[in-house]
Design an enzyme around this catalytic site. Structure first.
Site, short mmCIF file in Angstrom:
data_model
loop_
_atom_site.label_atom_id
_atom_site.label_comp_id
_atom_site.label_asym_id
_atom_site.label_seq_id
_atom_site.Cartn_x
_atom_site.Cartn_y
_atom_site.Cartn_z
N ASP A 6 -8.83 1.51 7.99
CA ASP A 6 -7.95 2.31 7.13
C ASP A 6 -8.71 3.58 6.75
O ASP A 6 -9.68 3.54 5.98
CB ASP A 6 -7.58 1.49 5.87
CG ASP A 6 -6.72 2.28 4.88
OD1 ASP A 6 -6.69 3.53 4.97
OD2 ASP A 6 -6.10 1.65 4.01
N HIS A 9 -6.97 5.39 2.68
CA HIS A 9 -7.34 5.05 1.29
C HIS A 9 -8.84 5.11 1.11
O HIS A 9 -9.59 5.22 2.09
CB HIS A 9 -6.78 3.66 0.96
CG HIS A 9 -5.29 3.61 1.08
ND1 HIS A 9 -4.66 3.09 2.18
CD2 HIS A 9 -4.32 4.04 0.24
CE1 HIS A 9 -3.34 3.21 2.02
NE2 HIS A 9 -3.11 3.79 0.85
N SER A 17 0.58 5.40 -2.59
CA SER A 17 -0.58 4.52 -2.73
C SER A 17 -1.88 5.28 -2.98
O SER A 17 -2.85 4.71 -3.46
CB SER A 17 -0.73 3.64 -1.49
OG SER A 17 -0.80 4.44 -0.33
#
Ligand code: NAG
Ligand code: NAG
Ligand code: NAG
Ligand code: NAG
Length: 443
Positions: A418, A421, A167
Protein backbone atom coordinates in the site's frame (compact mmCIF):
# COMPACT_ATOMS: atom_id res chain seq x y z
CA UNK A 1 -18.78 11.25 40.88
CA UNK A 2 -16.93 8.18 39.61
CA UNK A 3 -13.87 9.01 41.61
CA UNK A 4 -15.96 9.54 44.74
CA UNK A 5 -17.61 6.14 44.47
CA UNK A 6 -14.33 4.39 43.97
CA UNK A 7 -12.92 6.09 47.00
CA UNK A 8 -15.77 5.19 49.33
CA UNK A 9 -15.42 1.53 48.41
CA UNK A 10 -11.74 1.67 49.26
CA UNK A 11 -11.80 3.74 52.40
CA UNK A 12 -15.34 3.42 53.70
CA UNK A 13 -16.33 -0.22 53.53
CA UNK A 14 -13.95 -1.93 55.96
CA UNK A 15 -14.60 0.32 58.96
CA UNK A 16 -18.40 0.02 59.27
CA UNK A 17 -18.27 -3.70 58.53
CA UNK A 18 -15.93 -4.24 61.44
CA UNK A 19 -18.25 -2.29 63.71
CA UNK A 20 -21.29 -4.31 62.67
CA UNK A 21 -19.48 -7.57 63.17
CA UNK A 22 -18.75 -6.77 66.83
CA UNK A 23 -22.33 -5.73 67.41
CA UNK A 24 -23.82 -8.88 65.91
CA UNK A 25 -21.40 -11.24 67.57
CA UNK A 26 -22.18 -9.69 70.93
CA UNK A 27 -25.90 -10.43 70.62
CA UNK A 28 -26.19 -13.64 68.65
CA UNK A 29 -23.59 -16.04 69.85
CA UNK A 30 -25.52 -19.22 68.92
CA UNK A 31 -26.46 -18.39 65.38
CA UNK A 32 -24.76 -20.62 62.82
CA UNK A 33 -21.70 -19.06 61.29
CA UNK A 34 -23.14 -18.69 57.79
CA UNK A 35 -26.05 -16.60 59.05
CA UNK A 36 -23.62 -14.34 60.84
CA UNK A 37 -21.59 -13.99 57.71
CA UNK A 38 -24.71 -13.30 55.68
CA UNK A 39 -25.88 -10.66 58.14
CA UNK A 40 -22.54 -9.01 58.14
CA UNK A 41 -22.63 -8.95 54.39
CA UNK A 42 -26.14 -7.52 54.12
CA UNK A 43 -25.57 -4.90 56.78
CA UNK A 44 -22.29 -4.07 55.16
CA UNK A 45 -24.05 -3.47 51.87
CA UNK A 46 -26.67 -1.32 53.56
CA UNK A 47 -24.18 0.81 55.39
CA UNK A 48 -22.01 1.00 52.31
CA UNK A 49 -24.89 2.34 50.24
CA UNK A 50 -25.69 4.97 52.85
CA UNK A 51 -22.08 5.81 52.84
CA UNK A 52 -21.89 6.28 49.09
CA UNK A 53 -24.84 8.63 49.22
CA UNK A 54 -23.30 10.87 51.82
CA UNK A 55 -19.94 10.82 50.12
CA UNK A 56 -21.20 11.84 46.74
CA UNK A 57 -22.71 14.90 48.38
CA UNK A 58 -19.55 15.59 50.30
CA UNK A 59 -17.60 18.27 48.50
CA UNK A 60 -14.03 17.38 49.40
CA UNK A 61 -12.14 14.14 49.09
CA UNK A 62 -10.47 12.46 51.98
CA UNK A 63 -6.76 12.98 52.20
CA UNK A 64 -4.70 10.22 50.63
CA UNK A 65 -7.63 8.91 48.60
CA UNK A 66 -7.53 7.86 44.99
CA UNK A 67 -9.29 11.06 44.00
CA UNK A 68 -6.34 13.10 45.26
CA UNK A 69 -4.00 11.36 42.85
CA UNK A 70 -6.31 12.42 40.05
CA UNK A 71 -6.38 16.04 41.18
CA UNK A 72 -2.64 16.15 41.32
CA UNK A 73 -2.59 15.24 37.65
CA UNK A 74 -5.13 17.92 36.88
CA UNK A 75 -3.05 20.49 38.70
CA UNK A 76 -0.12 19.61 36.50
CA UNK A 77 -2.26 20.41 33.48
CA UNK A 78 -3.05 23.85 34.81
CA UNK A 79 0.29 24.81 36.26
CA UNK A 80 2.35 24.31 33.19
CA UNK A 81 2.32 27.65 31.43
CA UNK A 82 3.97 26.87 28.18
CA UNK A 83 4.98 29.13 25.38
CA UNK A 84 6.36 28.44 21.97
CA UNK A 85 7.75 30.65 19.30
CA UNK A 86 5.31 31.03 16.44
CA UNK A 87 6.39 31.48 12.83
CA UNK A 88 5.55 34.87 11.30
CA UNK A 89 2.14 34.71 9.66
CA UNK A 90 3.54 35.55 6.25
CA UNK A 91 6.09 32.71 6.34
CA UNK A 92 5.53 29.98 3.73
CA UNK A 93 5.45 26.80 5.81
CA UNK A 94 5.12 24.49 2.82
CA UNK A 95 8.43 25.15 1.09
CA UNK A 96 11.42 23.58 2.81
CA UNK A 97 13.14 20.27 3.33
CA UNK A 98 13.20 17.18 5.54
CA UNK A 99 15.76 17.03 8.34
CA UNK A 100 16.62 13.85 10.22
CA UNK A 101 15.96 14.72 13.85
CA UNK A 102 15.47 11.81 16.20
CA UNK A 103 15.75 14.14 19.19
CA UNK A 104 12.34 15.68 18.57
CA UNK A 105 10.65 13.11 16.33
CA UNK A 106 8.62 10.95 16.48
CA UNK A 107 6.29 13.12 18.56
CA UNK A 108 4.85 10.01 20.27
CA UNK A 109 5.68 6.33 20.28
CA UNK A 110 3.77 3.76 18.28
CA UNK A 111 3.23 1.46 21.26
CA UNK A 112 2.21 4.31 23.55
CA UNK A 113 -0.73 5.38 21.43
CA UNK A 114 -3.30 2.73 22.23
CA UNK A 115 -5.90 3.99 19.80
CA UNK A 116 -3.84 3.43 16.64
CA UNK A 117 -5.41 0.88 14.31
CA UNK A 118 -3.57 -2.04 12.79
CA UNK A 119 -3.68 -0.35 9.40
CA UNK A 120 -0.96 2.11 10.43
CA UNK A 121 1.17 0.44 13.13
CA UNK A 122 3.95 -0.54 10.75
CA UNK A 123 6.51 -1.57 13.36
CA UNK A 124 4.06 -3.80 15.16
CA UNK A 125 3.17 -5.27 11.79
CA UNK A 126 6.77 -6.25 11.16
CA UNK A 127 8.56 -3.26 9.68
CA UNK A 128 12.20 -3.34 10.78
CA UNK A 129 13.54 0.11 9.86
CA UNK A 130 12.30 3.06 11.92
CA UNK A 131 14.04 6.12 10.49
CA UNK A 132 10.84 7.08 8.70
CA UNK A 133 9.51 8.24 12.10
CA UNK A 134 12.27 10.73 12.76
CA UNK A 135 12.13 13.30 9.98
CA UNK A 136 11.18 16.84 10.81
CA UNK A 137 9.81 19.26 8.24
CA UNK A 138 11.94 22.37 8.10
CA UNK A 139 10.36 25.30 6.25
CA UNK A 140 12.90 27.38 4.35
CA UNK A 141 12.40 30.77 6.00
CA UNK A 142 11.11 29.94 9.49
CA UNK A 143 10.39 26.98 11.75
CA UNK A 144 7.27 25.15 12.77
CA UNK A 145 6.39 25.82 16.40
CA UNK A 146 7.66 23.14 18.76
CA UNK A 147 4.91 20.63 19.33
CA UNK A 148 3.56 20.86 22.88
CA UNK A 149 0.49 18.72 23.39
CA UNK A 150 -0.96 20.79 26.21
CA UNK A 151 -0.91 23.93 24.10
CA UNK A 152 -3.00 22.11 21.54
CA UNK A 153 -5.28 20.63 24.19
CA UNK A 154 -5.89 24.06 25.65
CA UNK A 155 -7.07 25.34 22.27
CA UNK A 156 -9.31 22.31 21.92
CA UNK A 157 -10.89 22.66 25.35
CA UNK A 158 -14.70 22.50 25.11
CA UNK A 159 -14.34 22.33 21.34
CA UNK A 160 -14.86 19.95 18.46
CA UNK A 161 -12.28 19.27 15.79
CA UNK A 162 -13.41 17.22 12.82
CA UNK A 163 -11.71 15.68 9.81
CA UNK A 164 -14.06 15.17 6.87
CA UNK A 165 -13.16 13.19 3.79
CA UNK A 166 -11.47 9.98 2.71
CA UNK A 167 -9.10 7.44 4.27
CA UNK A 168 -6.15 9.85 4.09
CA UNK A 169 -8.02 12.20 6.36
CA UNK A 170 -8.79 9.23 8.59
CA UNK A 171 -5.06 8.54 8.63
CA UNK A 172 -4.49 12.11 9.81
CA UNK A 173 -7.32 11.85 12.34
CA UNK A 174 -5.58 8.88 13.96
CA UNK A 175 -2.41 10.93 14.13
CA UNK A 176 -4.23 13.86 15.75
CA UNK A 177 -5.65 11.61 18.47
CA UNK A 178 -2.15 10.37 19.32
CA UNK A 179 -0.72 13.88 19.30
CA UNK A 180 -3.43 15.16 21.63
CA UNK A 181 -3.36 12.12 23.91
CA UNK A 182 0.39 12.45 24.35
CA UNK A 183 -0.48 15.38 26.64
CA UNK A 184 -2.72 13.29 28.88
CA UNK A 185 -1.16 11.30 31.74
CA UNK A 186 -1.38 7.61 30.94
CA UNK A 187 -3.66 6.67 33.83
CA UNK A 188 -6.18 9.28 32.77
CA UNK A 189 -6.25 8.26 29.11
CA UNK A 190 -8.50 5.34 29.97
CA UNK A 191 -11.26 7.88 30.48
CA UNK A 192 -11.15 8.87 26.84
CA UNK A 193 -13.56 7.04 24.60
CA UNK A 194 -14.13 6.39 20.91
CA UNK A 195 -17.71 6.24 19.68
CA UNK A 196 -18.67 5.31 16.15
CA UNK A 197 -22.12 6.09 14.79
CA UNK A 198 -22.60 5.57 11.08
CA UNK A 199 -20.18 7.80 9.18
CA UNK A 200 -19.05 9.66 12.28
CA UNK A 201 -16.32 8.53 14.67
CA UNK A 202 -15.85 10.65 17.77
CA UNK A 203 -12.87 10.44 20.06
CA UNK A 204 -13.59 12.26 23.30
CA UNK A 205 -10.82 13.60 25.50
CA UNK A 206 -12.62 13.80 28.77
CA UNK A 207 -10.27 15.97 30.82
CA UNK A 208 -10.60 18.75 28.24
CA UNK A 209 -14.16 18.08 27.12
CA UNK A 210 -12.71 18.05 23.61
CA UNK A 211 -13.55 15.82 20.68
CA UNK A 212 -11.42 14.79 17.72
CA UNK A 213 -13.76 13.45 15.08
CA UNK A 214 -13.72 11.84 11.67
CA UNK A 215 -16.58 11.95 9.22
CA UNK A 216 -16.42 9.58 6.27
CA UNK A 217 -17.38 11.35 3.02
CA UNK A 218 -14.80 10.37 0.38
CA UNK A 219 -16.25 12.76 -2.22
CA UNK A 220 -17.55 15.31 0.32
CA UNK A 221 -20.82 15.29 -1.60
CA UNK A 222 -23.29 12.43 -1.63
CA UNK A 223 -22.12 9.31 -3.45
CA UNK A 224 -22.73 5.58 -3.58
CA UNK A 225 -19.48 5.09 -1.62
CA UNK A 226 -20.78 6.73 1.53
CA UNK A 227 -21.16 3.58 3.59
CA UNK A 228 -18.30 3.88 6.09
CA UNK A 229 -17.73 0.13 6.21
CA UNK A 230 -18.74 -1.18 2.77
CA UNK A 231 -17.70 1.40 0.21
CA UNK A 232 -15.56 -0.54 -2.21
CA UNK A 233 -18.01 -0.11 -5.04
CA UNK A 234 -16.49 -0.67 -8.48
CA UNK A 235 -18.89 1.76 -10.10
CA UNK A 236 -18.56 5.06 -8.34
CA UNK A 237 -21.38 7.50 -8.79
CA UNK A 238 -21.52 10.95 -7.25
CA UNK A 239 -24.06 13.74 -6.88
CA UNK A 240 -21.97 16.90 -7.12
CA UNK A 241 -24.72 19.24 -5.95
CA UNK A 242 -25.91 17.15 -3.03
CA UNK A 243 -23.95 18.12 0.06
CA UNK A 244 -26.47 18.74 2.83
CA UNK A 245 -26.97 15.07 3.61
CA UNK A 246 -23.40 15.01 4.93
CA UNK A 247 -23.02 18.63 5.89
CA UNK A 248 -25.71 18.59 8.57
CA UNK A 249 -23.10 16.68 10.55
CA UNK A 250 -20.50 19.45 10.24
CA UNK A 251 -22.56 22.23 11.74
CA UNK A 252 -21.09 24.07 14.72
CA UNK A 253 -17.80 22.22 14.70
CA UNK A 254 -14.94 24.51 15.76
CA UNK A 255 -12.17 23.16 13.52
CA UNK A 256 -13.13 21.57 10.20
CA UNK A 257 -10.48 19.87 8.08
CA UNK A 258 -11.60 18.67 4.66
CA UNK A 259 -10.05 16.63 1.88
CA UNK A 260 -11.09 14.64 -1.17
CA UNK A 261 -8.70 13.15 -3.65
CA UNK A 262 -7.89 9.47 -3.66
CA UNK A 263 -11.30 8.34 -4.81
CA UNK A 264 -10.95 10.48 -7.91
CA UNK A 265 -7.90 8.60 -9.04
CA UNK A 266 -9.09 5.56 -10.90
CA UNK A 267 -10.29 6.85 -14.22
CA UNK A 268 -10.27 10.01 -16.35
CA UNK A 269 -14.03 10.37 -16.04
CA UNK A 270 -16.48 9.96 -13.22
CA UNK A 271 -20.12 8.98 -13.19
CA UNK A 272 -22.45 11.73 -12.13
CA UNK A 273 -25.96 10.81 -11.14
CA UNK A 274 -28.89 12.51 -12.80
CA UNK A 275 -31.11 11.68 -9.86
CA UNK A 276 -31.81 13.67 -6.75
CA UNK A 277 -30.84 11.12 -4.14
CA UNK A 278 -29.51 7.59 -3.88
CA UNK A 279 -32.20 6.91 -1.33
CA UNK A 280 -34.71 7.11 -4.15
CA UNK A 281 -32.94 4.30 -5.97
CA UNK A 282 -31.84 6.46 -8.88
CA UNK A 283 -29.15 4.86 -11.08
CA UNK A 284 -29.25 7.04 -14.18
CA UNK A 285 -25.92 8.80 -14.70
CA UNK A 286 -23.64 10.56 -17.18
CA UNK A 287 -19.85 10.34 -17.46
CA UNK A 288 -18.02 13.60 -16.88
CA UNK A 289 -14.31 14.52 -16.95
CA UNK A 290 -12.78 14.36 -13.49
CA UNK A 291 -11.69 18.01 -13.27
CA UNK A 292 -15.12 19.26 -14.30
CA UNK A 293 -16.84 17.09 -11.70
CA UNK A 294 -14.21 17.92 -9.08
CA UNK A 295 -14.81 21.60 -9.53
CA UNK A 296 -18.59 21.16 -9.29
CA UNK A 297 -18.09 19.23 -6.05
CA UNK A 298 -15.78 21.80 -4.54
CA UNK A 299 -18.10 24.64 -5.56
CA UNK A 300 -20.96 22.93 -3.72
CA UNK A 301 -18.71 22.44 -0.75
CA UNK A 302 -17.48 26.03 -0.83
CA UNK A 303 -21.01 27.35 -1.09
CA UNK A 304 -21.98 25.33 1.96
CA UNK A 305 -19.01 26.75 3.87
CA UNK A 306 -19.88 30.30 2.89
CA UNK A 307 -23.49 29.94 3.92
CA UNK A 308 -23.16 27.88 7.05
CA UNK A 309 -19.88 28.48 8.78
CA UNK A 310 -19.50 31.23 11.33
CA UNK A 311 -15.93 32.43 10.80
CA UNK A 312 -15.78 33.90 14.31
CA UNK A 313 -16.26 30.45 15.72
CA UNK A 314 -14.93 27.98 13.18
CA UNK A 315 -11.60 27.59 11.42
CA UNK A 316 -11.80 25.78 8.09
CA UNK A 317 -8.94 23.86 6.48
CA UNK A 318 -8.61 22.05 3.17
CA UNK A 319 -5.87 19.47 2.73
CA UNK A 320 -4.36 19.28 -0.71
CA UNK A 321 -3.79 15.84 -2.21
CA UNK A 322 -1.62 13.21 -0.61
CA UNK A 323 0.73 11.72 -3.24
CA UNK A 324 1.17 8.04 -4.15
CA UNK A 325 4.50 6.25 -4.65
CA UNK A 326 3.72 3.28 -6.84
CA UNK A 327 6.41 3.62 -9.49
CA UNK A 328 10.03 3.52 -8.34
CA UNK A 329 11.17 4.75 -11.75
CA UNK A 330 9.73 8.09 -10.70
CA UNK A 331 12.61 8.40 -8.27
CA UNK A 332 15.08 6.81 -10.64
CA UNK A 333 15.28 3.34 -9.12
CA UNK A 334 14.68 0.51 -11.60
CA UNK A 335 15.19 -2.07 -8.81
CA UNK A 336 12.51 -0.76 -6.48
CA UNK A 337 9.22 -2.57 -6.05
CA UNK A 338 6.64 0.17 -5.68
CA UNK A 339 7.45 1.89 -2.33
CA UNK A 340 8.26 -1.35 -0.52
CA UNK A 341 12.05 -1.09 -0.33
CA UNK A 342 12.26 2.56 0.62
CA UNK A 343 13.78 3.57 3.95
CA UNK A 344 14.79 7.19 3.27
CA UNK A 345 13.02 10.17 1.73
CA UNK A 346 13.82 11.50 -1.70
CA UNK A 347 16.28 14.32 -1.08
CA UNK A 348 16.42 15.94 -4.46
CA UNK A 349 13.61 18.43 -4.94
CA UNK A 350 13.37 18.06 -8.70
CA UNK A 351 13.08 14.26 -8.38
CA UNK A 352 10.42 14.64 -5.71
CA UNK A 353 8.43 17.02 -7.86
CA UNK A 354 8.36 14.33 -10.54
CA UNK A 355 6.09 12.20 -8.32
CA UNK A 356 2.76 12.35 -10.06
CA UNK A 357 -0.31 13.99 -8.65
CA UNK A 358 -3.13 15.44 -10.62
CA UNK A 359 -2.14 19.07 -11.03
CA UNK A 360 -5.48 20.00 -12.49
CA UNK A 361 -7.30 18.91 -9.35
CA UNK A 362 -4.69 20.65 -7.21
CA UNK A 363 -5.20 23.90 -9.12
CA UNK A 364 -8.96 23.65 -8.74
CA UNK A 365 -8.71 23.03 -5.00
CA UNK A 366 -6.31 25.92 -4.60
CA UNK A 367 -8.51 28.17 -6.65
CA UNK A 368 -11.80 27.28 -5.01
CA UNK A 369 -10.45 27.52 -1.47
CA UNK A 370 -8.95 30.92 -2.26
CA UNK A 371 -12.16 32.22 -3.75
CA UNK A 372 -14.12 32.04 -0.51
CA UNK A 373 -15.05 35.55 0.48
CA UNK A 374 -16.75 35.44 3.85
CA UNK A 375 -15.11 32.42 5.48
CA UNK A 376 -11.35 32.07 5.15
CA UNK A 377 -10.30 28.56 4.15
CA UNK A 378 -6.77 27.62 5.05
CA UNK A 379 -5.26 25.57 2.23
CA UNK A 380 -2.88 23.02 3.75
CA UNK A 381 -0.43 22.41 0.94
CA UNK A 382 0.81 18.96 1.91
CA UNK A 383 1.31 17.71 -1.63
CA UNK A 384 4.84 18.77 -2.44
CA UNK A 385 6.29 18.10 0.99
CA UNK A 386 4.77 14.63 1.01
CA UNK A 387 6.16 13.76 -2.42
CA UNK A 388 9.60 13.38 -0.85
CA UNK A 389 8.34 10.69 1.50
CA UNK A 390 8.55 7.47 -0.49
CA UNK A 391 9.79 5.86 2.76
CA UNK A 392 6.74 6.67 4.85
CA UNK A 393 3.94 4.52 3.39
CA UNK A 394 2.46 1.50 5.14
CA UNK A 395 3.60 -0.72 2.26
CA UNK A 396 3.13 -4.38 3.28
CA UNK A 397 3.03 -3.60 7.00
CA UNK A 398 -0.68 -3.06 7.06
CA UNK A 399 -4.08 -4.69 6.74
CA UNK A 400 -6.19 -5.71 3.80
CA UNK A 401 -9.94 -6.09 4.17
CA UNK A 402 -9.51 -5.72 7.91
CA UNK A 403 -6.84 -8.40 8.32
CA UNK A 404 -3.10 -8.05 8.69
CA UNK A 405 -1.28 -9.25 5.55
CA UNK A 406 -0.23 -12.89 5.65
CA UNK A 407 3.49 -13.72 5.30
CA UNK A 408 2.82 -14.81 1.73
CA UNK A 409 1.17 -11.50 0.92
CA UNK A 410 3.98 -9.58 2.62
CA UNK A 411 6.45 -11.41 0.43
CA UNK A 412 4.63 -10.11 -2.63
CA UNK A 413 4.82 -6.31 -2.44
CA UNK A 414 4.26 -5.93 -6.15
CA UNK A 415 0.68 -7.03 -5.53
CA UNK A 416 0.11 -6.04 -1.92
CA UNK A 417 2.17 -2.98 -0.96
CA UNK A 418 0.00 0.00 0.00
CA UNK A 419 1.81 3.10 -1.24
CA UNK A 420 -1.15 5.40 -0.56
CA UNK A 421 -1.56 5.39 3.23
CA UNK A 422 1.09 6.27 5.79
CA UNK A 423 2.60 4.66 8.89
CA UNK A 424 2.05 6.27 12.28
CA UNK A 425 3.92 7.85 13.87
CA UNK A 426 4.97 9.37 10.59
CA UNK A 427 4.15 11.82 7.87
CA UNK A 428 0.55 12.69 8.87
CA UNK A 429 1.97 13.97 12.17
CA UNK A 430 3.67 16.68 10.13
CA UNK A 431 0.40 17.55 8.40
CA UNK A 432 -1.02 17.98 11.88
CA UNK A 433 1.94 20.09 12.95
CA UNK A 434 0.91 22.45 10.15
CA UNK A 435 -2.66 22.52 11.49
CA UNK A 436 -1.28 23.02 15.00
CA UNK A 437 0.82 25.96 13.82
CA UNK A 438 -2.27 27.52 12.34
CA UNK A 439 -4.46 26.89 15.37
CA UNK A 440 -1.90 28.46 17.68
CA UNK A 441 -1.40 31.43 15.41
CA UNK A 442 -5.04 32.20 14.74
CA UNK A 443 -7.06 31.36 17.86
C1 NAG B 1 2.74 24.20 -2.35
O1 NAG B 1 4.03 23.99 -1.81
C2 NAG B 1 5.06 23.88 -2.78
C3 NAG B 1 6.37 23.65 -2.05
O2 NAG B 1 6.29 22.68 -1.07
C4 NAG B 1 5.12 25.13 -3.62
O3 NAG B 1 6.08 24.96 -4.63
C5 NAG B 1 3.77 25.42 -4.23
O4 NAG B 1 3.80 26.65 -4.90
C6 NAG B 1 2.73 25.49 -3.15
N1 NAG B 1 1.42 25.74 -3.74
C7 NAG B 1 0.52 26.47 -3.13
C8 NAG B 1 -0.75 26.68 -3.86
O5 NAG B 1 0.67 26.96 -2.03
C1 NAG C 1 19.62 9.11 16.71
O1 NAG C 1 20.26 8.60 15.55
C2 NAG C 1 21.64 8.44 15.69
C3 NAG C 1 22.21 8.08 14.34
O2 NAG C 1 21.42 7.13 13.70
C4 NAG C 1 21.92 7.39 16.77
O3 NAG C 1 23.30 7.23 16.96
C5 NAG C 1 21.27 7.83 18.08
O4 NAG C 1 21.38 6.82 19.05
C6 NAG C 1 19.79 8.14 17.86
N1 NAG C 1 19.24 8.76 19.05
C7 NAG C 1 18.05 8.45 19.51
C8 NAG C 1 17.58 9.23 20.70
O5 NAG C 1 17.35 7.59 19.02
C1 NAG D 1 -18.20 20.58 26.23
O1 NAG D 1 -17.94 20.75 24.86
C2 NAG D 1 -19.08 20.97 24.04
C3 NAG D 1 -18.61 21.06 22.62
O2 NAG D 1 -18.05 19.86 22.21
C4 NAG D 1 -19.79 22.23 24.48
O3 NAG D 1 -20.96 22.40 23.71
C5 NAG D 1 -20.13 22.16 25.94
O4 NAG D 1 -20.67 23.37 26.36
C6 NAG D 1 -18.89 21.85 26.76
N1 NAG D 1 -19.25 21.64 28.15
C7 NAG D 1 -18.80 22.46 29.10
C8 NAG D 1 -19.18 22.07 30.50
O5 NAG D 1 -18.13 23.45 28.88
C1 NAG E 1 -10.26 29.96 -10.77
O1 NAG E 1 -11.52 30.49 -10.36
C2 NAG E 1 -11.99 31.57 -11.12
C3 NAG E 1 -13.31 32.01 -10.52
O2 NAG E 1 -13.24 32.07 -9.14
C4 NAG E 1 -12.16 31.13 -12.57
O3 NAG E 1 -12.54 32.24 -13.34
C5 NAG E 1 -10.83 30.54 -13.08
O4 NAG E 1 -11.00 30.04 -14.39
C6 NAG E 1 -10.37 29.42 -12.18
N1 NAG E 1 -9.10 28.86 -12.61
C7 NAG E 1 -8.83 27.55 -12.56
C8 NAG E 1 -7.46 27.12 -12.98
O5 NAG E 1 -9.65 26.72 -12.21
Amino acid sequence: MEAGQQRSRKDGTPAPTEAMKLHILGKNINIPVFVVVLSIFLLGVLVYNEHVKSITEFPFPWPGSHWMTDTTDLTIYEEEEEEVELPPRECDLFTGNWVFDNETHPLYKEDECESLTEQVTCMRNGRKDSMYQSWRWQPKDCSLPKYKPRLLLKRLRNKRLMFVGDSLNRNQWESMICLAQSGIPKARRKRNVLMKTGSLSVFRIKDYNATIEFYWAPFLVESNADNPDMHSVPDRIIMPESIYKHAVNWVSVDFLIFNTYIWWMNSPTIKVSRGESFDEGSTDYEEIDQPVAYERVLRSWSEWVERNVDPRRTQVFFNSMSPLHFNSLNWGDPNGIKCSKETTPIHDASTAMGIGTDRRLFAIAENVTRSSARVPVHFINITALSKYRKDAHTSVYTVRQGKRLTPAQMADPRTFADCIHWCLPGLPDTWNELIYAHILSYS
